[in-house]
Design a protein around this motif. Structure first.
Motif, short mmCIF file in Angstrom:
data_model
loop_
_atom_site.label_atom_id
_atom_site.label_comp_id
_atom_site.label_asym_id
_atom_site.label_seq_id
_atom_site.Cartn_x
_atom_site.Cartn_y
_atom_site.Cartn_z
N ASN A 43 -24.19 -79.15 124.67
CA ASN A 43 -22.99 -79.76 123.28
C ASN A 43 -23.82 -79.53 122.11
OD1 ASN A 43 -24.88 -81.62 122.63
ND2 ASN A 43 -24.61 -82.84 125.00
N ARG A 44 -23.09 -79.94 121.25
CA ARG A 44 -24.17 -79.63 119.96
C ARG A 44 -24.95 -80.50 119.60
NH1 ARG A 44 -19.54 -81.48 115.06
NH2 ARG A 44 -18.98 -83.60 115.77
N ASP A 70 -31.37 -72.75 110.96
CA ASP A 70 -29.72 -72.80 110.27
C ASP A 70 -28.56 -73.45 111.02
OD1 ASP A 70 -29.92 -69.98 109.85
OD2 ASP A 70 -29.23 -68.92 111.69
N ILE A 71 -28.99 -74.71 111.83
CA ILE A 71 -28.45 -75.95 112.18
C ILE A 71 -29.65 -77.01 111.67
CG2 ILE A 71 -27.44 -74.47 113.82
CD1 ILE A 71 -29.31 -76.09 116.23
N SER A 72 -30.18 -77.02 111.12
CA SER A 72 -31.15 -78.67 111.03
C SER A 72 -31.74 -78.24 109.58
CB SER A 72 -32.07 -78.34 112.39
OG SER A 72 -32.84 -78.06 111.99
N LEU A 177 -29.65 -86.46 115.83
CA LEU A 177 -30.28 -85.16 116.13
C LEU A 177 -30.32 -84.88 117.24
CD1 LEU A 177 -33.12 -88.44 115.80
CD2 LEU A 177 -32.86 -87.16 114.27
N GLY A 178 -29.96 -83.95 117.60
CA GLY A 178 -30.93 -83.57 118.62
C GLY A 178 -32.00 -82.96 119.23
N THR A 193 -27.85 -80.76 110.48
CA THR A 193 -27.26 -80.19 108.75
C THR A 193 -25.73 -80.45 109.29
OG1 THR A 193 -27.92 -78.54 108.71
CG2 THR A 193 -29.34 -80.59 107.65
N GLY A 194 -25.14 -80.84 108.82
CA GLY A 194 -23.45 -80.51 108.75
C GLY A 194 -22.56 -81.55 109.86
#
Length: 283
Positions: A43-44, A70-72, A177-178, A193-194
């Motif tokens: 999942n995202r 790009d995602i964190s 968090l992931g 982020t975002g």
């Protein structure tokens, strides 16, 4: 994995699960395709890394090609690190995150045990309301269901707070968090982020944010499940449709449908089931 062929008698159970499982596999098979990725997500909110580039995508597979930056925020966190994720009970937030999540809040066996024990219910009863089954990278797994009337999480209250906050699934606990998997047995956390709509998040220790008392034992269960599912996905590449169906039914019955004695004994019971499954399938 050829040993799966000889396991039919042990894994065939209720007609309801059997029929539903077959329907999903048959339906998703019609739209299968091949893609190339570096990373994949259940999942995202839960980043997973894979070693092989070629994957067959089934159903609600959430694979994507991304770079960490790009995602964190580009950092890797451990349980004792401070991270800016504290929403202060989401007070003052102008947008609810628990709406429109689709089928992305996928549950592991620990999550389901926590729900069944905390709500004094069964997996089958949860499937009649709060949960649904879907195919994720070839594996049939449960996820939280969104309500039809407002597309919100089944457990979201009218005041936009969580009705099961103390027993919420691991993905919900981590958000925003992931997990970043360095290999099949080691992971760190990333801040995505975002993702969270709350402004001015406060700093908090990672393990306090996740909110599980015995986080070491919990992490052991997370690693066991991640490693097992990675082996299952790899093995499925060599199976025919009937063998995949049998394997999926076995996993559903063994790790989700069959009750655990309780959360106190979950780690030991879960480990025993993992060991038995690995021995049975030779993985």
């Amino acid at each position: 994995m050829n040993r799966i062929v000889n396991c039919k008698a042990e894994v065939i159970y209720s007609c309801l699960i059997y029929t539903f499982t077959y329907f999903i596999i048959k339906k998703e098979k019609e739209t299968e395709n091949f893609e190339y990725f570096t990373f994949f997500c259940y999942n995202r909110h839960q980043l997973q890394i894979i070693k092989k580039a070629s994957l067959k995508l089934w159903g609600c597979s959430m694979l994507r090609n991304v770079r960490l930056e790009d995602i964190s925020d580009g950092k890797l966190y451990k349980e004792n690190d401070m991270v800016r994720t504290d929403t202060c009970n989401c007070s003052g937030c102008k947008k609810v995150c628990c709406i429109g999540m689709g089928k992305t809040i996928i549950l592991d066996p620990y999550d389901v045990c926590l729900l069944t024990c905390g709500l004094n219910t069964t997996f089958e009863e949860l499937l009649n309301g709060a949960l649904e089954l879907n195919v994720v990278d070839g594996c049939i797994l449960p996820n939280l269901k969104m309500r039809e009337e407002d597309n919100a999480c089944y457990f979201l209250r009218q005041d936009n707070l969580c009705n099961i906050h103390s027993i919420r699934p691991g993905i919900c606990r981590m958000f925003p968090l992931g997990r970043y998997w360095e290999d099949e047995t080691k992971f760190s956390y990333i801040f995505q982020t975002g993702e969270c709509n709350k402004e001015e998040l406060a700093k908090i220790k990672v393990k306090k944010w996740i909110g599980i008392d015995d986080i070491s034992t919990y992490n052991e269960c997370v690693v066991m499940w991640h490693s097992y599912m990675a082996a299952i996905r790899e093995s499925m590449e060599n199976l025919n449709d009937e063998q995949k169906k049998i394997l999926n039914m076995y996993n559903l019955r063994t790790f989700y449908q069959t009750p655990y004695i309780g959360m106190e004994n979950f780690r030991m019971e879960f480990s025993d089931r993992i060991i038995k499954a690995r021995e049975m399938f030779g993985i």
